[in-house]
Scaffold this motif. Structure first.
Motif, PDB file in Angstrom:
ATOM      1  N   VAL A  82     -30.302   3.735 -20.225  1.00  0.00           N
ATOM      2  CA  VAL A  82     -31.737   3.918 -19.963  1.00  0.00           C
ATOM      3  C   VAL A  82     -32.282   5.124 -20.724  1.00  0.00           C
ATOM      4  O   VAL A  82     -33.281   5.023 -21.447  1.00  0.00           O
ATOM      5  CB  VAL A  82     -31.998   4.079 -18.449  1.00  0.00           C
ATOM      6  N   VAL A  83     -31.634   6.284 -20.563  1.00  0.00           N
ATOM      7  CA  VAL A  83     -32.166   7.486 -21.214  1.00  0.00           C
ATOM      8  C   VAL A  83     -32.035   7.385 -22.730  1.00  0.00           C
ATOM      9  O   VAL A  83     -32.865   7.930 -23.468  1.00  0.00           O
ATOM     10  CB  VAL A  83     -31.477   8.760 -20.681  1.00  0.00           C
ATOM     11  N   SER A  84     -31.021   6.674 -23.215  1.00  0.00           N
ATOM     12  CA  SER A  84     -30.870   6.487 -24.661  1.00  0.00           C
ATOM     13  C   SER A  84     -32.023   5.671 -25.216  1.00  0.00           C
ATOM     14  O   SER A  84     -32.644   6.031 -26.230  1.00  0.00           O
ATOM     15  CB  SER A  84     -29.536   5.807 -24.961  1.00  0.00           C
ATOM     16  N   ARG A  85     -32.357   4.567 -24.549  1.00  0.00           N
ATOM     17  CA  ARG A  85     -33.452   3.711 -25.028  1.00  0.00           C
ATOM     18  C   ARG A  85     -34.801   4.405 -24.880  1.00  0.00           C
ATOM     19  O   ARG A  85     -35.680   4.256 -25.737  1.00  0.00           O
ATOM     20  CB  ARG A  85     -33.424   2.386 -24.270  1.00  0.00           C
ATOM     21  N   LEU A  86     -34.968   5.168 -23.807  1.00  0.00           N
ATOM     22  CA  LEU A  86     -36.224   5.918 -23.645  1.00  0.00           C
ATOM     23  C   LEU A  86     -36.377   6.963 -24.747  1.00  0.00           C
ATOM     24  O   LEU A  86     -37.467   7.151 -25.287  1.00  0.00           O
ATOM     25  CB  LEU A  86     -36.245   6.612 -22.278  1.00  0.00           C
ATOM     26  N   SER A  87     -35.277   7.636 -25.079  1.00  0.00           N
ATOM     27  CA  SER A  87     -35.337   8.678 -26.108  1.00  0.00           C
ATOM     28  C   SER A  87     -35.777   8.101 -27.442  1.00  0.00           C
ATOM     29  O   SER A  87     -36.586   8.695 -28.160  1.00  0.00           O
ATOM     30  CB  SER A  87     -33.969   9.351 -26.250  1.00  0.00           C
ATOM     31  N   VAL A  88     -35.235   6.908 -27.785  1.00  0.00           N
ATOM     32  CA  VAL A  88     -35.593   6.278 -29.055  1.00  0.00           C
ATOM     33  C   VAL A  88     -37.031   5.768 -29.016  1.00  0.00           C
ATOM     34  O   VAL A  88     -37.818   5.979 -29.945  1.00  0.00           O
ATOM     35  CB  VAL A  88     -34.625   5.129 -29.373  1.00  0.00           C
ATOM     36  N   ALA A  89     -37.391   5.093 -27.936  1.00  0.00           N
ATOM     37  CA  ALA A  89     -38.726   4.493 -27.841  1.00  0.00           C
ATOM     38  C   ALA A  89     -39.829   5.542 -27.883  1.00  0.00           C
ATOM     39  O   ALA A  89     -40.902   5.311 -28.436  1.00  0.00           O
ATOM     40  CB  ALA A  89     -38.839   3.666 -26.568  1.00  0.00           C
ATOM     41  N   LEU A 146     -41.925  12.109 -17.841  1.00  0.00           N
ATOM     42  CA  LEU A 146     -42.050  11.873 -19.270  1.00  0.00           C
ATOM     43  C   LEU A 146     -43.394  12.352 -19.802  1.00  0.00           C
ATOM     44  O   LEU A 146     -43.490  12.914 -20.891  1.00  0.00           O
ATOM     45  CB  LEU A 146     -41.861  10.388 -19.574  1.00  0.00           C
ATOM     46  N   GLU A 147     -44.449  12.131 -19.031  1.00  0.00           N
ATOM     47  CA  GLU A 147     -45.786  12.547 -19.469  1.00  0.00           C
ATOM     48  C   GLU A 147     -45.921  14.060 -19.532  1.00  0.00           C
ATOM     49  O   GLU A 147     -46.642  14.599 -20.370  1.00  0.00           O
ATOM     50  CB  GLU A 147     -46.843  11.978 -18.519  1.00  0.00           C
ATOM     51  N   SER A 148     -45.204  14.763 -18.646  1.00  0.00           N
ATOM     52  CA  SER A 148     -45.434  16.204 -18.530  1.00  0.00           C
ATOM     53  C   SER A 148     -44.386  17.066 -19.231  1.00  0.00           C
ATOM     54  O   SER A 148     -44.677  18.191 -19.638  1.00  0.00           O
ATOM     55  CB  SER A 148     -45.485  16.601 -17.045  1.00  0.00           C
ATOM     56  N   GLN A 149     -43.168  16.535 -19.380  1.00  0.00           N
ATOM     57  CA  GLN A 149     -42.096  17.416 -19.838  1.00  0.00           C
ATOM     58  C   GLN A 149     -41.303  16.915 -21.040  1.00  0.00           C
ATOM     59  O   GLN A 149     -40.495  17.673 -21.596  1.00  0.00           O
ATOM     60  CB  GLN A 149     -41.110  17.680 -18.690  1.00  0.00           C
ATOM     61  N   ALA A 150     -41.470  15.665 -21.442  1.00  0.00           N
ATOM     62  CA  ALA A 150     -40.681  15.155 -22.560  1.00  0.00           C
ATOM     63  C   ALA A 150     -40.997  15.930 -23.837  1.00  0.00           C
ATOM     64  O   ALA A 150     -42.165  16.198 -24.140  1.00  0.00           O
ATOM     65  CB  ALA A 150     -40.951  13.672 -22.761  1.00  0.00           C
ATOM     66  N   THR A 151     -39.966  16.293 -24.572  1.00  0.00           N
ATOM     67  CA  THR A 151     -40.116  17.042 -25.812  1.00  0.00           C
ATOM     68  C   THR A 151     -40.024  16.088 -26.985  1.00  0.00           C
ATOM     69  O   THR A 151     -39.008  15.426 -27.178  1.00  0.00           O
ATOM     70  CB  THR A 151     -39.014  18.116 -25.934  1.00  0.00           C
ATOM     71  N   ALA A 152     -41.087  15.988 -27.759  1.00  0.00           N
ATOM     72  CA  ALA A 152     -41.116  15.053 -28.888  1.00  0.00           C
ATOM     73  C   ALA A 152     -40.220  15.531 -30.017  1.00  0.00           C
ATOM     74  O   ALA A 152     -39.910  16.714 -30.139  1.00  0.00           O
ATOM     75  CB  ALA A 152     -42.546  14.880 -29.383  1.00  0.00           C
ATOM     76  N   GLY A 153     -39.853  14.554 -30.878  1.00  0.00           N
ATOM     77  CA  GLY A 153     -39.045  14.881 -32.044  1.00  0.00           C
ATOM     78  C   GLY A 153     -37.726  15.509 -31.667  1.00  0.00           C
ATOM     79  O   GLY A 153     -37.362  16.565 -32.168  1.00  0.00           O
ATOM     80  N   ALA A 154     -37.003  14.853 -30.749  1.00  0.00           N
ATOM     81  CA  ALA A 154     -35.807  15.451 -30.172  1.00  0.00           C
ATOM     82  C   ALA A 154     -34.734  15.719 -31.217  1.00  0.00           C
ATOM     83  O   ALA A 154     -34.117  16.772 -31.239  1.00  0.00           O
ATOM     84  CB  ALA A 154     -35.250  14.552 -29.078  1.00  0.00           C
ATOM     85  N   HIS A 155     -34.487  14.773 -32.075  1.00  0.00           N
ATOM     86  CA  HIS A 155     -33.449  14.965 -33.080  1.00  0.00           C
ATOM     87  C   HIS A 155     -33.680  14.008 -34.241  1.00  0.00           C
ATOM     88  O   HIS A 155     -34.423  13.037 -34.120  1.00  0.00           O
ATOM     89  CB  HIS A 155     -32.060  14.785 -32.479  1.00  0.00           C
ATOM     90  N   PRO A 156     -33.036  14.244 -35.371  1.00  0.00           N
ATOM     91  CA  PRO A 156     -33.235  13.370 -36.523  1.00  0.00           C
ATOM     92  C   PRO A 156     -32.747  11.959 -36.222  1.00  0.00           C
ATOM     93  O   PRO A 156     -31.806  11.776 -35.445  1.00  0.00           O
ATOM     94  CB  PRO A 156     -32.393  14.038 -37.619  1.00  0.00           C
ATOM     95  N   PRO A 157     -33.370  10.942 -36.807  1.00  0.00           N
ATOM     96  CA  PRO A 157     -32.944   9.565 -36.558  1.00  0.00           C
ATOM     97  C   PRO A 157     -31.582   9.286 -37.182  1.00  0.00           C
ATOM     98  O   PRO A 157     -31.236   9.861 -38.223  1.00  0.00           O
ATOM     99  CB  PRO A 157     -34.044   8.726 -37.228  1.00  0.00           C
ATOM    100  N   ARG A 191     -36.570  13.796 -26.287  1.00  0.00           N
ATOM    101  CA  ARG A 191     -35.277  14.065 -25.655  1.00  0.00           C
ATOM    102  C   ARG A 191     -35.407  13.844 -24.148  1.00  0.00           C
ATOM    103  O   ARG A 191     -36.179  14.523 -23.472  1.00  0.00           O
ATOM    104  CB  ARG A 191     -34.830  15.496 -25.942  1.00  0.00           C
ATOM    105  N   VAL A 192     -34.651  12.877 -23.635  1.00  0.00           N
ATOM    106  CA  VAL A 192     -34.662  12.581 -22.207  1.00  0.00           C
ATOM    107  C   VAL A 192     -33.244  12.815 -21.679  1.00  0.00           C
ATOM    108  O   VAL A 192     -32.364  11.977 -21.862  1.00  0.00           O
ATOM    109  CB  VAL A 192     -35.101  11.124 -21.936  1.00  0.00           C
TER     110      VAL A 192
END
Length: 346
Positions: free
Chosen positions: A17-24, A47-58, A28-29
């Protein structure tokens, strides 16, 4: 509003779940989030309040340098192989019985197809002045990896054991070998041995699927009609190095993780002193499996305790085991190792 774990979720599914959320979401989840916000409503709020965008390179194909580094997991396995090159403890064997008409030529072609498809099955790891690196051997140059022989049923176990325990020198030979043993008319055993530097337990299922796909195609006179893998393992190792950074950089992910583990494991006793009726030898590489059954009421109670604390049954049993070790050893400094596949990305 339904709870993920009440519906049957566990830590393995949570990883997906967290892997697919991180990619979508390109964010970083952490795994911890799903345990703390285990409903769709609570998770979306986080996710709306705390997710950090651009977690890591693809994780995509990379430009290969002259010397491709090993992954950190491979580095550990490589060192152990050089430390004791004759040891078979990092061999991963499996064997399957095949009943019916065997198209030996098709099977040998299918094995060649799979070795060609996955670079890691035809990679050697020589040492240089800068350390070990990966050399992907062209598929056409991989030869002698498949043995074919007729054996009696009584001889089979000995042949399989010999094959499974034979050493690999990962600096000079590809980390896979295969054999087809004919035990009777229309009865065969296919044995495959992989070295842990190129595979793990989770690799067996996709390897078997690819092998059967290729064999089916070859029995019809065709090469397998599959698309190339999105990435190869060498791409992953380069991605991992970029993601973790250098231990010379105080702000790198690698430095932060090393700092965490050095602090967490600081002062850990080399051996947990447990009461026993004999003194165990220092190193044997031998073990035994003890099987027992947890009765239904105990299992239900563990599941209910896990539900009450937004945890999994594994976490409950892990905690009980830690308490048991603490009480029998008289110390609270308990460390338990758990094998994981390390697949945090799709």
């Amino acid at each position: 509003d339904d709870d993920f774990f009440t519906l049957g979720g566990n830590s393995l599914l949570a990883t997906q779940v967290v892997s697919r959320l991180s990619v979508a979401m390109d964010a970083r989840v952490p795994m911890r989030v799903l345990f703390e916000a285990s409903s769709v409503q609570a998770l979306s709020t986080w996710l709306e309040s705390q997710a950090t965008a651009g977690a890591h390179p693809p994780l995509v194909p990379r430009t290969r340098p002259e010397h491709i580094p090993l992954s950190y997991a491979q580095q550990r396995i490589w060192f152990l192989n050089r430390f004791d090159p004759h040891s078979p403890i990092y061999n991963i064997p499996f064997a399957v019985r095949l009943s019916g008409t065997m198209d030996t030529a098709a099977l040998l072609a299918a094995i060649a197809d799979v070795v060609d498809r996955h670079e890691t099955l035809r990679t050697i790891y020589p040492e240089s002045e800068t350390g070990p690196h990966q050399v992907v051997v062209p598929a056409a140059e991989v030869s002698g990896a498949v043995e074919s022989a007729a054996v009696t049923e009584n001889e089979l176990a000995t042949r399989l054991l010999s094959m499974a325990s034979a050493e690999f020198d990962v600096t000079t030979s590809v980390p896979v070998r295969a054999a087809l043993f004919e035990t009777a008319d229309n009865e065969h055993v296919l044995a495959v041995v992989l070295h842990h530097i190129c595979a793990d337990g989770s690799s067996i299922a996709p390897l078997a699927r690819d092998l059967m796909t290729a064999y089916t195609a070859r029995t019809h006179g065709n090469p397998p009609a599959w698309s190339a893998p999105t990435v190869q393992y060498a791409d992953y190792t380069l991605w991992q190095r970029e993601l973790l950074g250098s231990d010379d950089d105080p702000d790198s992910l690698l430095t932060r993780q090393l700092t965490y583990w050095r602090s967490t494991l600081d002062g850990l006793p080399e051996q947990l002193e447990l009461p026993g009726n004999r003194t165990p030898p220092a190193v044997t590489h031998r073990g035994r499996t003890h099987t027992f059954t947890i009765d239904t009421p105990t299992h239900r109670a563990a599941a209910e305790l896990a539900r009450q604390h937004t945890a999994t049954v594994f976490m409950v049993l892990h905690t009980a085991f830690a308490i048991f070790l603490a009480r029998t050893s008289g110390t609270a400094d308990i460390t338990i190792g758990t094998p994981v596949a390390g697949r945090g990305d799709p």
